[in-house]
Scaffold this active site. Structure first.
Site, PDB file in Angstrom:
ATOM      1  N   HIS A 165       0.832  -1.207   0.000  1.00 39.34           N
ATOM      2  CA  HIS A 165       0.000   0.000   0.000  1.00 39.34           C
ATOM      3  C   HIS A 165       0.861   1.250   0.000  1.00 39.34           C
ATOM      4  CE1 HIS A 165       0.962   0.601   4.235  1.00 39.34           C
ATOM      5  NE2 HIS A 165       0.370  -0.531   4.601  1.00 39.34           N
TER       6      HIS A 165
ATOM      7  N   CYS B 234       3.421  -4.798   6.527  1.00 40.74           N
ATOM      8  CA  CYS B 234       3.124  -4.612   5.104  1.00 40.74           C
ATOM      9  C   CYS B 234       4.361  -4.104   4.364  1.00 40.74           C
ATOM     10  CB  CYS B 234       1.981  -3.619   4.932  1.00 40.74           C
ATOM     11  SG  CYS B 234       0.416  -4.169   5.682  1.00 40.74           S
TER      12      CYS B 234
END
Length: 536
Positions: A140, A148
């Site tokens: 992202h 992430c």
């Protein structure tokens, strides 16, 4: 009438005056990127493969050329990833996943709290076979990570667009290959004392398969390990993640090429004279050097904008990005790694009969792509890995595309408990249903305030939005191309093809069984599944 209603509903997606969800998700590729695609003999909508390297903090997008082989299109510096080198084992360990993951249109989230994102689909069949837990692991924007791979908004917008175009061109799913470092014999030798070495050597088989064939590797799981481009010798046999691998065949020449590379790796590891890399660094992940340089000098160029505050690896506090960061915070991020103890304890072996629980996958299929075009036959083989979460088909994809995400925002600097996936709503019908889909509001918390920085001329700049974290970096040099081996068919015994059982960083605590563990479900060509879990 439907088209008019859709246009009116989309016009209402920007209640805060910012860019609409559709504007972000559907932004066209820049002229510079289109020119690069043409220069490399690719088409805008040809299939892609994403390759991630933690230690180098780089993400590569490879694309199929007109010759039918994959070639490197572009390298994107990673702004932030968290944890240490090694696979994700359990919820809250801040580890970014390593392995082979399949991204379907339903995993693309245009309504992310982190600008745009796609869900890696962790845990996959291999992860579940080892009892690993966690959810909502993403690639992202916003340069903030708690498990992430975080890019800048400008970078994720381009990567998102490349995935979108590949789906519109007929690719049913694209593959993400997440590695601890570039899979060279020298890097394996440097990390020879790491308890994850057997796991990484197995990942290297997949990396080598891609580099030798220049084709998307077919990935299966059996005997709690990955196997690549394998076909059971017995047509009635199947690959079961928790059962021994059946005898299988591989394309002629592939087994020999991989075996030769494995022999070179073993020789390099055995004769290595370079100091062994530490198992733990104490830095909680990494940040590409181009972003560290921008923290030291805010006037330095980077491929995107940084957040108002960034927490460098190794630092206990965030630093403002509109002024030079304190020297000690940069020094911590770039310092030599923590020395490793002479004896590295290996993790406790996981009991052979330990249960591996998971919620059964609820799959549905659709003959339409996420972005509304009929999906022609795929042009690349899709990896046969299970995806976590339930699927709600085309409706869920449209809901996600047009703003109906309900996943809690991921914390910027500390672990967060896994959120409960939101159930997909039943499909309404008619004009009123379409209007309700298109005017939905996101329930995600607002992103943290951020300051923007000018992006380089060759990087697409996203529409203005409320301040939120971000970052970026220059492209790295393309990876050397490997020669392609001839492909045919030759039987290979499973015993000869296997490697030592991979070991997680620590003893994995099996998840509680919520249903019978299915085998390795194959995503068949002509279909794709989408997760109903709202994604970040």
């Amino acid at each position: 009438m439907l088209a008019g209603a859709a246009a009116l509903a989309l016009a209402g997606c920007t209640g805060d005056g910012g860019p609409s969800v559709n504007a972000k998700a559907m932004k066209a590729l820049s002229p510079q990127t289109l020119a690069l695609i043409s220069e490399k003999g690719m088409s805008k909508d040809s299939p892609i493969v994403v390759r991630i390297y933690k230690e180098e903090s780089e993400l590569e997008v490879w694309k199929e050329t007109t010759s039918g082989e994959y070639a490197l299109l572009k390298t994107y510096p990673i702004c932030r990833w968290s944890g240490e080198l090694g696979p994700k084992v359990k919820e809250g360990d801040r580890q970014a996943p390593e392995g082979f993951y399949t991204i379907t249109p339903g995993q693309m989230n245009p309504n992310s709290s982190y600008y745009l994102s796609f869900n890696l689909g962790f845990p996959n069949a291999y992860d579940r076979a080892w009892g690993r837990t966690g959810a909502h692991l993403m690639v992202h924007g916003d340069c903030s990570s708690a498990g992430c791979y975080a890019m800048t908004d400008e970078q994720i917008q381009e990567i998102f667009a490349l995935g979108r175009e590949s789906f519109q061109g007929g690719q049913r799913a694209f593959q993400v290959q997440a590695y601890p470092f570039r899979m060279t014999a020298d890097n394996l030798a440097r990390h020879r004392n790491n308890p994850n070495l057997a796991f990484w050597r197995m990942l290297k088989e997949g990396s080598d398969t891609f580099e030798v064939t220049r084709q998307l590797p077919k990935v299966d799981v059996c005997g709690r390990r990955y196997v690549f481009n394998a076909t059971p010798a017995d047509p009635n046999a199947r690959f079961d993640p928790n059962a021994p691998c059946p005898e299988f065949t591989q394309p002629d020449g592939l087994g020999e090429a991989i075996a030769a590379r494995k022999a070179t790796d073993s020789q390099r590891i055995a004769s290595a004279s370079v100091p062994a890399a530490p198992v733990k660094t104490g830095k909680d992940g990494g940040m590409n050097k181009v972003f560290l340089a921008k923290l030291a000098n805010p006037q330095a160029k980077a491929p995107g904008s940084l957040p108002a505050v960034v927490k460098p690896p190794g630092s206990d506090y965030g630093v403002a990005t509109n002024e030079p960061a304190p020297a000690d915070s940069i020094a911590l991020a770039t310092a030599e790694q923590v020395p490793m103890a002479a004896d590295v304890p290996l993790p406790e072996p996981r009991p052979a009969d330990a249960p591996a629980g998971l919620a059964p996958q609820l799959a549905s299929t659709s003959e339409m792509s996420l972005f509304g075009r009929p999906a022609p036959a795929p042009t690349a083989q899709v990896a046969s890995l299970d995806q976590g979460g339930a699927s709600s088909g085309l409706l869920a994809s449209v809901n996600r595309l047009l703003g109906r995400s309900e996943t809690p925002a991921e914390p910027a600097a500390s672990p967060a408990p896994a959120g409960t996936p939101a159930a997909a709503s039943p499909a309404p019908s008619g004009l009123s249903a379409l209007s309700s889909w298109l005017t939905g509001k996101s329930a995600e918390p607002a992103p943290a305030p951020a300051a923007s920085a000018a992006a380089p001329a060759d990087v697409p700049v996203p529409p203005v939005r409320p301040p939120a974290p971000r970052a970026a970096a220059p492209a790295a040099a393309p990876q050397p191309q490997a020669s392609r081996a001839p492909m045919g068919v030759a039987p290979v015994a499973a015993a000869n093809a296997s490697v030592s059982a991979p070991m997680p960083i620590a003893a994995a605590a099996p998840a509680s069984a919520t249903g019978a563990l299915p085998g390795a479900s194959i995503l068949s060509t002509g279909t794709f599944s989408s997760s109903s879990a709202a994604i970040q």
